[in-house]
Design a protein around this motif. Structure first.
Motif, PDB file in Angstrom:
ATOM      1  N   GLY A 138       0.808  -1.210   0.000  1.00 23.98           N
ATOM      2  CA  GLY A 138       0.000   0.000   0.000  1.00 23.98           C
ATOM      3  C   GLY A 138       0.844   1.264   0.000  1.00 23.98           C
ATOM      4  N   ASN A 139       2.144   1.107   0.204  1.00 25.43           N
ATOM      5  CA  ASN A 139       3.051   2.238   0.378  1.00 25.43           C
ATOM      6  C   ASN A 139       3.768   2.536  -0.938  1.00 25.43           C
ATOM      7  OD1 ASN A 139       5.934   3.332   1.945  1.00 25.43           O
ATOM      8  ND2 ASN A 139       3.948   4.071   2.617  1.00 25.43           N
ATOM      9  N   MET A 140       3.020   3.085  -1.882  1.00 26.21           N
ATOM     10  CA  MET A 140       3.500   3.347  -3.238  1.00 26.21           C
ATOM     11  C   MET A 140       3.184   4.791  -3.615  1.00 26.21           C
ATOM     12  SD  MET A 140       1.768   0.017  -4.996  1.00 26.21           S
ATOM     13  CE  MET A 140       2.230  -1.670  -4.638  1.00 26.21           C
TER      14      MET A 140
ATOM     15  N   SER B 220       8.445  -0.744  -3.445  1.00 28.06           N
ATOM     16  CA  SER B 220       9.637  -1.501  -3.069  1.00 28.06           C
ATOM     17  C   SER B 220       9.611  -2.869  -3.744  1.00 28.06           C
ATOM     18  CB  SER B 220       9.711  -1.677  -1.551  1.00 28.06           C
ATOM     19  OG  SER B 220       8.723  -2.592  -1.109  1.00 28.06           O
ATOM     20  N   LYS B 221      10.770  -3.520  -3.749  1.00 29.63           N
ATOM     21  CA  LYS B 221      10.830  -4.877  -4.286  1.00 29.63           C
ATOM     22  C   LYS B 221       9.978  -5.817  -3.448  1.00 29.63           C
ATOM     23  CE  LYS B 221      14.030  -8.467  -5.860  1.00 29.63           C
ATOM     24  NZ  LYS B 221      15.452  -8.913  -5.932  1.00 29.63           N
TER      25      LYS B 221
ATOM     26  N   PRO C  84      15.288  -3.339   1.825  1.00 24.99           N
ATOM     27  CA  PRO C  84      14.851  -4.191   2.941  1.00 24.99           C
ATOM     28  C   PRO C  84      15.272  -3.696   4.317  1.00 24.99           C
ATOM     29  CG  PRO C  84      16.656  -5.227   1.737  1.00 24.99           C
ATOM     30  CD  PRO C  84      16.200  -4.056   0.914  1.00 24.99           C
ATOM     31  N   THR C  85      16.460  -3.097   4.429  1.00 27.08           N
ATOM     32  CA  THR C  85      16.920  -2.610   5.731  1.00 27.08           C
ATOM     33  C   THR C  85      16.062  -1.448   6.207  1.00 27.08           C
ATOM     34  OG1 THR C  85      19.171  -3.221   5.089  1.00 27.08           O
ATOM     35  CG2 THR C  85      18.934  -1.811   7.021  1.00 27.08           C
ATOM     36  N   ILE C  86      15.790  -0.522   5.306  1.00 26.43           N
ATOM     37  CA  ILE C  86      14.956   0.634   5.651  1.00 26.43           C
ATOM     38  C   ILE C  86      13.556   0.182   6.033  1.00 26.43           C
ATOM     39  CG2 ILE C  86      13.901   2.737   4.715  1.00 26.43           C
ATOM     40  CD1 ILE C  86      16.499   3.113   3.061  1.00 26.43           C
TER      41      ILE C  86
ATOM     42  N   GLY D 222       8.686   1.721   7.374  1.00 22.43           N
ATOM     43  CA  GLY D 222       8.093   2.436   6.246  1.00 22.43           C
ATOM     44  C   GLY D 222       8.805   2.013   4.978  1.00 22.43           C
ATOM     45  N   SER D 223       8.222   2.349   3.839  1.00 17.81           N
ATOM     46  CA  SER D 223       8.805   1.904   2.576  1.00 17.81           C
ATOM     47  C   SER D 223       9.081   3.087   1.658  1.00 17.81           C
ATOM     48  CB  SER D 223       7.878   0.875   1.920  1.00 17.81           C
ATOM     49  OG  SER D 223       8.504   0.260   0.806  1.00 17.81           O
ATOM     50  N   ILE D 224       9.156   2.819   0.378  1.00 18.57           N
ATOM     51  CA  ILE D 224       9.649   3.807  -0.584  1.00 18.57           C
ATOM     52  C   ILE D 224       8.753   5.040  -0.673  1.00 18.57           C
ATOM     53  CG2 ILE D 224       8.508   2.721  -2.572  1.00 18.57           C
ATOM     54  CD1 ILE D 224      12.050   4.295  -2.579  1.00 18.57           C
ATOM     55  N   ARG D 225       7.438   4.885  -0.503  1.00 22.92           N
ATOM     56  CA  ARG D 225       6.578   6.058  -0.570  1.00 22.92           C
ATOM     57  C   ARG D 225       6.916   7.045   0.559  1.00 22.92           C
ATOM     58  NH1 ARG D 225       4.944  10.198  -0.467  1.00 22.92           N
ATOM     59  NH2 ARG D 225       2.879  11.071  -0.869  1.00 22.92           N
ATOM     60  N   CYS D 226       7.219   6.494   1.735  1.00 27.29           N
ATOM     61  CA  CYS D 226       7.582   7.347   2.879  1.00 27.29           C
ATOM     62  C   CYS D 226       8.883   8.103   2.622  1.00 27.29           C
ATOM     63  CB  CYS D 226       7.734   6.512   4.148  1.00 27.29           C
ATOM     64  SG  CYS D 226       6.259   5.612   4.625  1.00 27.29           S
ATOM     65  N   MET D 227       9.717   7.584   1.720  1.00 28.00           N
ATOM     66  CA  MET D 227      10.995   8.213   1.405  1.00 28.00           C
ATOM     67  C   MET D 227      10.867   9.315   0.358  1.00 28.00           C
ATOM     68  SD  MET D 227      13.196   4.663   1.180  1.00 28.00           S
ATOM     69  CE  MET D 227      14.690   5.432   0.543  1.00 28.00           C
TER      70      MET D 227
END
Length: 304
Positions: free
Chosen positions: A242-244, A259-260, A286-288, A294-299
């Motif tokens: 959901g974090n896209m 994310s992958k 994966p570490t983050i 959180g994932s890539i959207r949060c970044m």
């Protein structure tokens, strides 16, 4: 032309990324296993960040990568979308953060650097005063904004207070779509953007997390704004599906960044439904994801 997809994004290069116990109390997506290996985690997070920026830029996505500062230590600085939002009228909003360790992420020099990069900043509206009342709203982590139809989707949690949401909607002329959402252990989900991604023409959402009596209101809002609803499972939500974020590349193409972990969790049917509208692009972080919850959207913070 839809206003929904980001045309430029800001990302924050981490200095001291790591597991933050103070945020973990409200974030069930964080994992403490192995967190004592601080130097290794910091190094891996920096590598993952740089690889993600390289991959995004190679696909024609406009990324402004800024640097975190050494002091004070900010273990969550890699997630800048939680403390600030940028709007087409030149207003920039600063938000009240629940955890004290995150409040120092709000830095004036970030806005100065973005202004130098050509980002339109006319007025800064500071909502962080709500921290004095223990009321919080963590920007586009807490609120999923439909820029075309002026709707603000938000699941209520300790990090998302209705009073601050109402103030945001009053300031920005958005209509709130408020609901509850719960994880596998019936705890409130800390941020709306882990269960829901809203693109111009579709929404990826974990409806199972929303109580049935409120689910229909969310579906109705999405359908009346002409969004195809692409449902994900609770397990896929925990894989950050959901974090896209939808972005537009330099060819004018819609790209859905994930994310992958999220990509691998999607079924072929889900991928093909998304692919009708957007190209799928993943970054391996994966570490983050493990220690930050959180994932890539949060970044990625939408600045245009």
């Amino acid at each position: 032309m839809s206003k929904q997809a980001a045309k430029r994004i800001m990302m924050m290069r981490p200095k001291h990324f790591g597991f933050d116990p103070s945020t973990a109390r409200s974030n069930s997506f964080q994992n403490q296993e192995g967190a004592e290996d601080i130097s290794s985690i910091e190094s891996l997070a920096k590598q993952e960040f740089e690889q993600a920026v390289i991959k995004l830029r190679s696909e024609g996505i406009d990324v402004i990568a800024l640097d975190d500062t050494d002091h004070p230590v900010k273990p969550n600085a890699v997630f800048p979308n939680n403390w600030v939002s940028f709007h087409e009228d030149g207003r920039v909003l600063l938000y009240p953060m629940m955890t004290e360790s995150r409040r120092s992420e709000r830095r004036d020099e970030v806005l100065t650097q973005l202004s130098e990069e050509g980002i339109n900043i006319k007025e800064v509206v500071d909502l962080s005063v709500f921290e004095k009342e223990n009321k919080f709203l963590e920007s586009t982590g807490s609120v999923i904004l439909d820029y075309d139809y002026k709707l603000a989707y938000a699941c209520i949690s300790t990090r998302t207070h209705p009073a601050v949401l109402d103030k945001f909607c009053e300031l920005m002329d958005f209509e709130p779509v408020v609901f509850e959402a719960f994880n596998k252990t019936d705890e409130a989900i800390y941020h709306t953007n882990v269960l829901m991604c809203l693109a111009a023409k579709y929404a990826v959402i974990c409806l199972d997390a929303i109580p049935f009596i409120q689910r229909e209101d969310v579906i109705s809002a999405l359908e009346r704004t002409n969004h195809e609803v692409i449902e994900i499972t609770m397990d896929q939500m925990y894989a950050f599906a959901g974090n896209m974020l939808e972005v537009i590349n330099n060819k004018g193409e819609s790209v859905l960044v994930m994310s992958k972990t999220a990509f691998n969790s999607l079924s072929e049917n889900q991928k093909s439904r998304i692919a009708k509208y957007s190209r799928l692009l993943w970054a391996h972080i994966p570490t983050i994801e493990k220690y930050g919850g959180g994932s890539i959207r949060c970044m990625m913070c939408k600045v245009e």
